[in-house]
Design an enzyme around this catalytic site. Sequence first.
Site, PDB file in Angstrom:
ATOM      1  N   GLU A  46      11.181   1.070  -1.250  1.00  0.00           N
ATOM      2  CA  GLU A  46      10.537   1.668  -0.016  1.00  0.00           C
ATOM      3  C   GLU A  46      10.154   3.401  -0.446  1.00  0.00           C
ATOM      4  O   GLU A  46       9.139   3.756  -0.344  1.00  0.00           O
ATOM      5  CB  GLU A  46      11.292   1.801   1.109  1.00  0.00           C
ATOM      6  CG  GLU A  46      11.671   0.117   1.788  1.00  0.00           C
ATOM      7  CD  GLU A  46      10.199  -0.131   2.371  1.00  0.00           C
ATOM      8  OE1 GLU A  46       9.373   0.669   2.818  1.00  0.00           O
ATOM      9  OE2 GLU A  46      10.072  -1.293   2.356  1.00  0.00           O
ATOM     10  N   ASN A  50       6.439   4.888  -1.074  1.00  0.00           N
ATOM     11  CA  ASN A  50       6.085   6.075  -0.393  1.00  0.00           C
ATOM     12  C   ASN A  50       5.575   7.043  -1.370  1.00  0.00           C
ATOM     13  O   ASN A  50       4.593   7.792  -1.013  1.00  0.00           O
ATOM     14  CB  ASN A  50       7.372   6.514   0.568  1.00  0.00           C
ATOM     15  CG  ASN A  50       7.327   5.808   1.709  1.00  0.00           C
ATOM     16  OD1 ASN A  50       6.712   4.908   2.123  1.00  0.00           O
ATOM     17  ND2 ASN A  50       8.339   5.955   2.488  1.00  0.00           N
ATOM     18  N   ARG A 105       0.049  -0.803   5.965  1.00  0.00           N
ATOM     19  CA  ARG A 105       1.515  -0.207   5.916  1.00  0.00           C
ATOM     20  C   ARG A 105       2.078  -0.511   7.212  1.00  0.00           C
ATOM     21  O   ARG A 105       1.558  -0.326   8.335  1.00  0.00           O
ATOM     22  CB  ARG A 105       1.616   1.310   5.501  1.00  0.00           C
ATOM     23  CG  ARG A 105       0.633   1.480   4.162  1.00  0.00           C
ATOM     24  CD  ARG A 105       0.734   0.652   3.204  1.00  0.00           C
ATOM     25  NE  ARG A 105       2.183   0.851   2.642  1.00  0.00           N
ATOM     26  CZ  ARG A 105       2.610  -0.029   1.685  1.00  0.00           C
ATOM     27  NH1 ARG A 105       1.827  -1.035   1.112  1.00  0.00           N
ATOM     28  NH2 ARG A 105       3.940  -0.136   1.278  1.00  0.00           N
TER      29      ARG A 105
END
Length: 146
Positions: A46, A50, A105
């Site tokens: 994650e 990002n 997303r």
Amino acid sequence: MKNKMETKFSALSQNESFARVTVAAFIAQLDPTMDELTEIKTVVSEAVTNSIIHGYESDPEGWVYISVVIEGDTVELTIRDEGLGIEDVEEAKQPLFTTKPELERSGMGFTIMENFMDEINIISHKGEGTIIRLKKHLTTSRALCN
């Protein structure tokens, strides 16, 4: 005794799996449970995603930096980029918030990180990048590095 590891890699989406496996291999010395290992790998995925998608807007010229510190039964992860930064960290932490809806997303990255880790600290400055520090205390580790 602390045990440390650092690495950096190009901000390419295919390097997300490299980051996940590298961190997992390093913390394997603590003999984490499968759940703990899966949670840490998910959090790394994650945070790195990002950095690549939001921090660098998929510009492969950027670098993603990861450091891992093991002390006793605690794993501390730092994922850092020198990308765009987050304008409003509190807003970005809200479930389902995303600045890239066109990329489908989910906006759950920070929520997942908060749920899987014991501590999360996000430092971000517009135009300078983002630092995500995460801590997890492993419940069944043998703490082999003491």
